[in-house]
Design an enzyme around this catalytic site. Structure first.
Site, PDB file in Angstrom:
ATOM      1  N   SER A 164       0.838  -1.178   0.000  1.00 33.67           N
ATOM      2  CA  SER A 164       0.000   0.000   0.000  1.00 33.67           C
ATOM      3  C   SER A 164       0.892   1.255   0.000  1.00 33.67           C
ATOM      4  CB  SER A 164      -0.876  -0.058   1.241  1.00 33.67           C
ATOM      5  OG  SER A 164      -2.133   0.412   0.977  1.00 33.67           O
ATOM      6  N   ASP A 431      -7.571  -5.123  -6.960  1.00 32.53           N
ATOM      7  CA  ASP A 431      -7.227  -4.078  -5.985  1.00 32.53           C
ATOM      8  C   ASP A 431      -7.387  -2.711  -6.654  1.00 32.53           C
ATOM      9  OD1 ASP A 431      -6.145  -2.311  -4.208  1.00 32.53           O
ATOM     10  OD2 ASP A 431      -4.102  -3.094  -4.341  1.00 32.53           O
ATOM     11  N   HIS A 456      -6.072  -6.095  -2.276  1.00 32.46           N
ATOM     12  CA  HIS A 456      -5.000  -5.268  -1.723  1.00 32.46           C
ATOM     13  C   HIS A 456      -4.022  -6.101  -0.887  1.00 32.46           C
ATOM     14  CE1 HIS A 456      -3.748  -1.168  -1.294  1.00 32.46           C
ATOM     15  NE2 HIS A 456      -3.890  -1.115   0.009  1.00 32.46           N
TER      16      HIS A 456
END
Ligand SMILES: *[C@@H]1O[C@H](CO)[C@@H](O)[C@H](O)[C@H]1NC(C)=O
Ligand SMILES: *[C@@H]1O[C@H](CO)[C@@H](O)[C@H](O)[C@H]1NC(C)=O
Ligand SMILES: *[C@@H]1O[C@H](CO)[C@@H](O)[C@H](O)[C@H]1NC(C)=O
Ligand SMILES: *[C@@H]1O[C@H](CO)[C@@H](O)[C@H](O)[C@H]1NC(C)=O
Ligand SMILES: *[C@@H]1O[C@H](CO)[C@@H](O)[C@H](O)[C@H]1NC(C)=O
Length: 489
Positions: A164, A431, A456
């Protein structure tokens, strides 16, 4: 904004406390019976770019030295926009790699999040010390200090990890400090800063199609149309107030409240899509953890539940139950008031004030409905997000300022060019953040791994039986790349 999958505790209660938490944050993986390593503290510079500023603060880190073989590499897990959970020190795919390669493992918490608090509060004045550039310099200073503290032999190779926003930091760390870090694993990393991130909801749309099909998509679109139709008059506002169990009566002339409500309704979907079937630590323990795209689509396609609107209401009920909410708070003013709270120790401190500040001053990434290729209506225009920067931090944070900041970030880090070697970029097809990732790569020294069907950060979590074959293969490929790169000088 997506719900926070709280990294601070293994209970999902922190998530239940509010949906308004940083959108990118990864939840920690499973934890076994092993005790977690204790927190330790590193004395860090407040400002790495002003020699006359000599103030310091205490930055949290954790260590796992169980696998370290003298002369082996050092693995560095980069903290992001939330507390750095010690669970990562004992679990996750990187720990398997550490065992394989005899690595010493560190995790460093990101400044201004968790318990790593460089200033006395989060005033706008103090938040100027919050930036990705300062965070990268923190990593470099920390690495140098640990090299000394652990008397690591000269030539010890560091490998950075992150998923991320920390995935972006991992890639940027290798780009900016190639002498400090030998290789980088960058998972689900948005690398292109962009004010209007309309692509996010496009990928949510794609994910609904890919996992469940056209029927679900069509019904989602019908349900949002029905909501927008009800926004036309006072009778409709009353219906929405009642059906969606709003905490107070909706006034459809208050466009900020309307947008905030629509954000909450779109988040019913994006919060589930972003973490679809990820093996995060709460699985089995929480009502949220086993809700997937298919769960929502089964409801959406069930005519027995009533009209498409009523099916969306049923999904709202399901999610409110999972979040342990008794009513849906859509008030724009109360959201802004909570984000204006500058006190680190306040219950309002979910990380949102810090993260949204970073979006206003570095990244943008506002998830708008300004694309025809998504089913969530049209009430999340870019000005709604910009307005939040202005209302929370001050009048100077308007669109021209944000656009200039976003352009500066792309100039600083090179956006999707990322001219760095020994960086592996991993993305998952469903994602939503992959749309800001690296599109393709023909450079074997900076490969991109695409995992068909995962959301994700999937590859960072421990393996399980039901993992998709592409996910298993990606984990193996990343491990092999690390091994290959550790052989290189
Ligand atoms: C390191 O991780 C392993 C695997 O989870 C665990 O068994 C061990 O106790 C950890 N070591 C430390 C020092 O925390
Ligand atoms: C989630 O798990 C619980 C208990 O394990 C189960 O009762 C429930 O039906 C599951 N929910 C969904 C949506 O699958
Ligand atoms: C959160 O912020 C609001 C607005 O500033 C304030 O009224 C409230 O007391 C704060 N809540 C907590 C728990 O501190
Ligand atoms: C993800 O990586 C794969 C492999 O390089 C690439 O084909 C795909 O386009 C990437 N997707 C995005 C949206 O970055
Ligand atoms: C991804 O997987 C789906 C379903 O398994 C398949 O239909 C599709 O062709 C795959 N896409 C790619 C790019 O491999």
């Amino acid at each position: 904004m997506q719900p926070l999958l709280s990294a601070v505790s293994l209970a999902l209660l922190a998530c239940a406390a509010g949906r308004r938490s940083p959108p990118l944050l990864m939840a920690p993986p499973h934890v076994g019976d092993d005790p977690l390593p204790p927190d330790q503290w590193y004395t860090q510079q407040l400002d790495h770019f002003d020699a006359s500023e000599t103030r310091t603060w205490q930055q949290r880190y954790q260590v796992n030295d169980s696998f370290y073989q003298p002369g082996g590499p050092v693995f560095l897990m980069i903290g992001g926009e939330g507390p750095a959970s010690a669970v990562w020190l004992v679990s996750g795919t990187w720990i398997d790699y550490a065992q394989q390669y005899g690595a010493l493992c560190f995790q460093l918490e990101h400044r201004f999040y968790g318990d790593s608090l460089p200033t006395e509060d989060m005033s706008v004045e103090n938040l100027r010390y919050l930036s990705s550039e300062q965070a990268l310099a923190d990593l470099a200073a920390f690495s140098a200090a640990m090299t000394e503290q652990y008397a690591l032999p000269e030539g010890t190779k560091w490998v950075s990890f992150g998923g991320s926003y920390p995935g972006s930091l991992s890639a940027w760390y290798r780009l900016k400090y190639p002498h400090m870090v030998h290789a980088a694993v960058s998972t689900s990393a948005p690398l292109l800063a962009k004010t209007n991130f309309f692509e996010y909801l496009e990928v949510v749309n794609y994910a609904i199609h890919a996992k469940s099909g056209d029927e679900c998509y069509g019904n989602v679109e019908l349900s949002f149309q029905a909501v927008e139709d009800l926004l036309q008059d006072a009778a409709g506002w009353a219906t929405l107030t009642d059906k969606f169990k709003l905490c107070s009566s909706l006034d459809g002339t208050n466009s900020n409240d309307v947008s905030n409500l629509m954000q909450n309704l779109a988040d019913l979907w994006s919060g589930v899509v972003q973490y679809n079937e990820d093996n995060f630590g709460f699985r089995g323990g929480s009502k949220l953890a086993n809700i997937t795209i298919n769960t929502l689509c089964d409801i959406m396609n069930d005519a027995g539940t009533g009209s498409p609107l009523d099916r969306l209401v049923a999904i709202n009920d399901l999610m409110m139950d999972a979040y342990e909410e008794t009513c849906l708070d859509f008030s724009y003013d109360s959201m802004i008031a909570a984000m204006r709270d500058t006190d680190f120790s306040s219950a309002n401190n979910t990380g949102m004030r810090q993260w949204i500040y970073q979006t206003c001053t570095e990244f943008g990434w506002y998830q708008t409905t300004e694309s025809a290729d998504q089913p969530f209506g049209s009430r999340l225009p870019l000005p709604f997000s910009i307005q939040q920067c202005v209302d929370v931090y001050g009048a100077q944070f308007e669109q021209t300022f944000i656009d200039a900041a976003v352009a500066a970030t792309n100039t600083d880090y090179g956006a999707r060019q990322l001219p760095a070697k020994r960086v592996v970029l991993v993305n998952g097809s469903i994602d939503p953040w992959h749309a800001m990732g690296i599109i393709e790569s023909s450079d074997p020294d900076r490969p991109a791994i695409f995992i068909n069907g995962t959301a994700h950060c999937a590859n960072m979590y421990p393996a399980r039986e039901e993992d998709l074959p592409g996910l298993t293969a990606a984990r193996q490929q990343i491990g092999e790349l690390i091994g290959k790169w550790l052989q290189e000088d």
